[in-house]
Design an enzyme around this catalytic site. Structure first.
Site, PDB file in Angstrom:
ATOM      1  N   PRO A  74       0.829  -1.202   0.000  1.00 16.77           N
ATOM      2  CG  PRO A  74      -0.793  -1.570   1.627  1.00 16.77           C
ATOM      3  CD  PRO A  74       0.494  -2.121   1.098  1.00 16.77           C
ATOM      4  CB  CYS A  75       1.079   4.001  -2.370  1.00 18.59           C
ATOM      5  SG  CYS A  75      -0.638   4.420  -2.733  1.00 18.59           S
ATOM      6  CD  GLN A  76      -3.294   3.471   1.101  1.00 16.29           C
ATOM      7  OE1 GLN A  76      -2.324   2.713   1.158  1.00 16.29           O
ATOM      8  NE2 GLN A  76      -4.467   3.081   0.648  1.00 16.29           N
ATOM      9  N   PRO A  77       1.217   5.104   3.220  1.00 16.93           N
ATOM     10  CG  PRO A  77       2.006   3.241   4.392  1.00 16.93           C
ATOM     11  CD  PRO A  77       1.216   3.627   3.177  1.00 16.93           C
ATOM     12  CE1 TYR A  78       6.595   3.998   3.035  1.00 17.95           C
ATOM     13  CE2 TYR A  78       5.036   2.895   1.581  1.00 17.95           C
ATOM     14  CZ  TYR A  78       5.924   2.853   2.629  1.00 17.95           C
ATOM     15  OH  TYR A  78       6.141   1.672   3.289  1.00 17.95           O
TER      16      TYR A  78
END
Ligand SMILES: C[S@@+](CC[C@H](N)C(=O)[O-])C[C@H]1O[C@@H](n2cnc3c(N)ncnc32)[C@H](O)[C@@H]1O
EC number: 2.1.1.204
Length: 333
Positions: A74-78
């Protein structure tokens, strides 16, 4: 080849692998994916029927003895969005990726090949997620090559999707150690049309129509393209939910839309009978059309049991398989 397809989604990595090695009928794929709708799509193009699984629950024996790991965490942390604040490893959604790195240290037979895909900020911010990934791979003696690739620039495909890719392998070094912004020379020799019109369906689902109320309230925020455009914005999982920054919409008439929107602003006609936007031809791209722009093969489609909302979410989360197939070919070369 035994491939462990982590964060499998609708199976973009498997399709990319099969495009790179179309003669290979022996390789097997084990998808790990938490979202039931994505596994439903995956199962429509898989002989074995898989169940949804959570990566956090995986133990060493579940991930041991594979030749290749593919990962698009998942890309949300970045990224900086409504639901994410670039918290990197402090974002709970990065826990499963860190769990996998711990498992990688513990397996008895490490995968010879690894490919990781993520949003470009994963690299650009030089954050903890990437640092941890590089540290584990270096400790385990992997050779590494990193890329930031946009299919629009590298393959002339009319869709922008700037993404970070990491290739790692045990058996062979890579020629280039610095970040690459173009596909390797060994890329697949495929021709792609540069025009939006060649990626469209003949019959578009009714739900792709944009309502008058949405045109009035949000129309000026849309990125509008037409049949002859050579570019579209990156389609995200929030396409159709938000008008701005989630993907382009298609103009289906010859009108001068910019002038009509200007007039609309002046007249402030809000969806009434005489609203000047009533005749404006604008529609969303269908999920299958987005899949076409992302290099998915003609046979790929979504089963009728998945809703349009789910389809947009899943394809927006997926990968450009044309880019990834070239990278996988290079990884295994
Ligand atoms: C960026 S998308 C990758 C999509 C995939 N490459 C494809 O082609 O569709 C990340 C995927 O990881 C899944 N995911 C997120 N957390 C997970 C977890 N803890 N366990 C298993 N899958 C997870 C999401 O549902 C999503 O489908």
């Amino acid at each position: 080849m035994r491939v462990l397809e982590l964060f499998a989604g609708v199976g973009g990595m498997k399709i990319a692998y099969q495009m790179a090695f179309s003669d290979d009928k022996e390789s097997t794929f084990e998808p790990i994916e938490i979202l039931p709708a994505a596994i439903t799509v995956y199962n429509t193009h898989s002989i074995s029927k898989h169940r949804a699984k959570n990566i956090i629950g995986l133990k060493i024996h579940d991930v041991d003895n594979f030749d290749m790991w593919t990962m698009s965490p998942p890309c949300q942390p970045y990224t900086k969005q409504k639901s994410s604040k670039e918290l990197d490893l402090d974002d709970k959604r990065s826990d499963c990726f860190m769990h996998l790195l711990t498992l990688l240290r513990g397996v008895s037979k490490r995968p010879t090949y690894i490919i990781v895909e993520n949003v470009a900020p994963f690299y650009v911010r030089n954050g903890q997620g990437r640092m941890e990934l590089l540290k584990v791979l270096k400790d385990l003696n992997y050779n590494i090559s990193e890329y930031i690739i946009n299919p629009k620039d590298s393959l002339n495909i009319p869709n922008s999707r700037n993404r970070y890719y990491l290739l790692a392998r045990l058996n062979k070094t890579f020629d280039n150690e610095i970040l690459q912004t173009n596909l390797p020379e060994s890329k697949l020799k495929m021709e792609y049309s540069a025009f939006v019109r060649d990626y469209l369906l003949k019959n578009v689902p009714q739900e792709c129509e944009i309502t008058l109320s949405t045109k009035c309230k949000r129309g000026s925020l849309f990125d509008i393209v037409d049949l002859n455009s050579t570019s579209t914005m990156c389609f995200t999982k929030n396409y159709t939910k938000y008008a701005e920054g989630t993907g382009s919409v298609l103009k289906t008439s010859d009108q001068d839309i910019a002038a009509i929107f200007e007039n609309h602003c002046v007249r402030k006609c809000e969806g009434d009978e005489n609203c000047c936007l009533k005749q404006v031809g604008l529609r969303y791209f269908a999920p299958k059309e987005i899949a076409n722009l992302m290099g998915f093969p003609d046979w790929f489609d979504f089963p009728a049991s998945t809703t349009m909302k789910e389809q947009y979410r899943m394809i927006g989360n997926s990968i450009n398989v044309s880019v990834v197939s070239s990278l996988i070919k290079h990884l295994l070369s």
